[in-house]
Write a protein that holds these residues in place. Structure first.
Motif, PDB file in Angstrom:
ATOM      1  N   GLN A  96     -83.874   6.898  67.782  1.00  0.00           N
ATOM      2  CA  GLN A  96     -84.744   5.574  67.826  1.00  0.00           C
ATOM      3  C   GLN A  96     -86.440   5.269  67.028  1.00  0.00           C
ATOM      4  O   GLN A  96     -86.170   4.317  65.999  1.00  0.00           O
ATOM      5  N   GLU A 100     -87.791   4.794  63.483  1.00  0.00           N
ATOM      6  CA  GLU A 100     -88.659   4.069  63.010  1.00  0.00           C
ATOM      7  C   GLU A 100     -89.985   4.671  62.722  1.00  0.00           C
ATOM      8  O   GLU A 100     -91.158   3.804  61.785  1.00  0.00           O
ATOM      9  N   HIS A 104     -92.389   3.009  59.647  1.00  0.00           N
ATOM     10  CA  HIS A 104     -93.307   2.363  59.921  1.00  0.00           C
ATOM     11  C   HIS A 104     -94.724   2.533  60.082  1.00  0.00           C
ATOM     12  O   HIS A 104     -95.775   2.558  59.869  1.00  0.00           O
TER      13      HIS A 104
END
Length: 219
Positions: A96, A100, A104
């Protein structure tokens, strides 16, 4: 099994792979392509990687050209010192954060540092201030992950560290080389506003072999 990585000095995606190989303590050769001469768009390189991007990894008949795919392959090919944890829970957390951050944090850092390093930005503007706010928000999220862990995934470096470290270290590079502008954008030059990240950077850089992964053009 021989491993060769094609990279461009300072490319965060290529840097991820070099770090992952280092965390696994694997031997590798790296060939840095000359960005100014567009070697990554040359006919010879496009035969290896039709997208003309870095990294590319070649190992005994296997050719890969995506950094995250390479990290996953490394864990299958060399299961010792896993990049994605030992348990399903560890794998879920690391995957995760890895995904991410690759979107981002990467986009936020690119929005801030591309103008500074490659487009000659030398003073604070409203646009730069806005992207700095976004980047700082992502750094705060990264810092929160390090409050209770020595590394992002736990007690040893993982794929998440390999993805996040280049972004944090390039920010530190901007603080070291563009101090006045970065200070105007609200960053503390010693990273005292992100103490957990500063300490983590030091731990990663103390890992044997990490110094070899630093962009050659920084020396």
């Amino acid at each position: 099994m021989s491993i060769k990585v094609y990279a461009i000095s300072g490319s965060p995606s290529a840097w991820r792979v070099l770090l992952a190989l280092t965390f696994k303590q694997l031997e590798y050769d790296v060939q840095y392509l000359n960005l100014s001469e567009q070697e990554h768009k040359s006919e010879a390189y496009l035969e290896l990687n039709p997208r003309g991007t870095v990294p590319s990894l070649v190992s005994n008949g296997v050719t890969l050209r995506d950094s995250i795919a390479i990290l996953a392959w490394l864990d299958r090919a060399y299961p010792d010192k896993p990049l994605f944890g030992h348990t399903p829970e560890q794998a879920a957390h690391i995957w995760q954060v890895t995904m991410e951050a690759s979107e981002h944090l990467r986009n936020a850092s690119k929005g801030l540092l591309l103008p500074i390093f490659f487009q000659g930005a030398d003073k604070k503007t409203d646009e730069l201030a806005q992207v700095a706010t976004t980047q700082r928000s992502e750094m705060q999220k990264l810092g929160a992950l390090l409050v209770r862990h020595y590394f992002i995934g736990g007690d040893y470096p993982s794929a998440a560290d390999a993805v996040c470290f280049p972004e944090a270290r390039m920010l530190k590079r901007a603080l070291d080389t563009r101090a006045e502008l970065m200070e105007a954008l609200g960053y503390q030059l010693d990273l005292s506003d992100f103490p957990d990240i500063a300490a983590w950077i030091g731990r990663i850089e103390a890992f044997e072999g990490v110094n070899k992964t630093l962009p050659p053009h920084w020396s």
